[in-house]
Design a protein around this motif. Sequence first.
Motif, PDB file in Angstrom:
ATOM      1  N   GLU A  29      -7.911  19.930  -3.721  1.00  0.00           N
ATOM      2  CA  GLU A  29      -8.219  19.241  -4.840  1.00  0.00           C
ATOM      3  C   GLU A  29      -9.541  18.253  -4.480  1.00  0.00           C
ATOM      4  O   GLU A  29     -10.706  18.027  -5.146  1.00  0.00           O
ATOM      5  CB  GLU A  29      -7.411  18.419  -5.589  1.00  0.00           C
ATOM      6  CG  GLU A  29      -7.773  17.978  -6.795  1.00  0.00           C
ATOM      7  CD  GLU A  29      -6.573  16.812  -7.663  1.00  0.00           C
ATOM      8  OE1 GLU A  29      -7.091  16.311  -8.605  1.00  0.00           O
ATOM      9  OE2 GLU A  29      -5.627  16.855  -6.991  1.00  0.00           O
ATOM     10  N   PHE A  32     -12.639  20.280  -3.923  1.00  0.00           N
ATOM     11  CA  PHE A  32     -12.679  20.739  -5.121  1.00  0.00           C
ATOM     12  C   PHE A  32     -13.894  19.655  -5.728  1.00  0.00           C
ATOM     13  O   PHE A  32     -14.921  19.833  -6.384  1.00  0.00           O
ATOM     14  CB  PHE A  32     -11.987  21.200  -5.837  1.00  0.00           C
ATOM     15  CG  PHE A  32     -12.113  21.579  -7.459  1.00  0.00           C
ATOM     16  CD1 PHE A  32     -13.108  22.739  -7.700  1.00  0.00           C
ATOM     17  CD2 PHE A  32     -11.891  20.509  -8.633  1.00  0.00           C
ATOM     18  CE1 PHE A  32     -13.338  22.868  -8.894  1.00  0.00           C
ATOM     19  CE2 PHE A  32     -12.246  20.735  -9.603  1.00  0.00           C
ATOM     20  CZ  PHE A  32     -12.831  21.920  -9.887  1.00  0.00           C
ATOM     21  N   GLN A  33     -13.333  18.341  -5.858  1.00  0.00           N
ATOM     22  CA  GLN A  33     -14.002  17.280  -6.575  1.00  0.00           C
ATOM     23  C   GLN A  33     -15.261  16.957  -5.770  1.00  0.00           C
ATOM     24  O   GLN A  33     -16.268  16.568  -6.501  1.00  0.00           O
ATOM     25  CB  GLN A  33     -13.157  16.066  -6.731  1.00  0.00           C
ATOM     26  CG  GLN A  33     -11.805  16.289  -7.463  1.00  0.00           C
ATOM     27  CD  GLN A  33     -12.073  16.284  -8.898  1.00  0.00           C
ATOM     28  OE1 GLN A  33     -13.263  16.088  -9.385  1.00  0.00           O
ATOM     29  NE2 GLN A  33     -11.243  16.987  -9.740  1.00  0.00           N
ATOM     30  N   THR A 193      -7.265  22.294  -9.178  1.00  0.00           N
ATOM     31  CA  THR A 193      -8.282  21.414 -10.029  1.00  0.00           C
ATOM     32  C   THR A 193      -7.379  20.542 -11.002  1.00  0.00           C
ATOM     33  O   THR A 193      -7.965  19.353 -11.331  1.00  0.00           O
ATOM     34  CB  THR A 193      -8.989  22.457 -11.278  1.00  0.00           C
ATOM     35  OG1 THR A 193      -7.955  23.126 -11.990  1.00  0.00           O
ATOM     36  CG2 THR A 193      -9.880  23.444 -10.544  1.00  0.00           C
TER      37      THR A 193
END
Length: 236
Positions: A29, A32-33, A193
Motif C-alpha cells: 500500500e 502504491f501511494q 489500495t
Amino acid sequence: MLRLPEELRWIVLEDAVPVTPIKRVSAAEATFQALLALIASDGVAVGDRLPGEVELAKRFGVSRAILREALGACATLGLTETLTGSGTYIRAKSPRQGLTFGGYSAVDLIEARPHIEIPAAGYAAERRTPDQLDRMRALVERMRNTADLRAWVRLDGELHRLIAEASGNPVFAAMVDSLRQALDPQSEFLNITKARQSSSDEEHARIVDAIASGSADSARDMLSRHLFRVAEALSE
C-alpha cells in the motif's frame, strides 16, 4: 460512485463507537501511494515511461514483487500500462471510473454476490459438517498469520468456496468458484489500495463463528456485513 444494491444498503452499524484507529500500512500500500504521488506530480506526463522496476524498487525500498503488486493496482485504475520488453508507461494522471476484475465490472460483482453468497452462508450454518467447520477455522487462522498478499488472496478464495460448499448446494459452490477469477484480483486490489486485509480477517472470523452457531440468520447477517464493507471500499 458505485451504488450499493438493496441487499446491502440496509446495513447500519448501530453498535459502532466513534474511534480514531491507528492504520497499519503494508509495504504494497505504501508503494502504491508513492506511485500515485509520482504519477500525479508535475515531473511526469501521460505517455512518459516510468523508471525500470529495479530503480523504482530501490527508490521505494521494497522488493520487485511488492513493486509489481503496486503497479498492478495502478494498471487496474487505468493509470499505467506495462508493455513486455518495453517498460511501464503512464496512461492517465487520475484514476478512471468503472473498475473491472476478471472481465466483470465492480458494479456487476456488487449486485450479484449478495444473491449467491448470503443464502449460501445461511445454508452452511444449518448443513456444515464438523470437518468443514474445522477447515474454515483453520483458514481464518492461516489468513491472520500470513503477511504474503498473494497467499492471503488464495486463502480468501478457499474460505469463500468452502462456505459455499458447506451450503450443501452444488449450484452455490459452482457459482462462487467461477466468480473467483474476478474476486481474487478484486481482493488483491482492495488489500493494496484500501488496506482491507486486517478488517477482512475479523469479518471472516465473525462469519465462521456465526456458521458454527448454527444460526442461519446470523450467518447471513455476518456475510451481508462483509459484502457491505467490500462494496463500501470499492465505492470510495
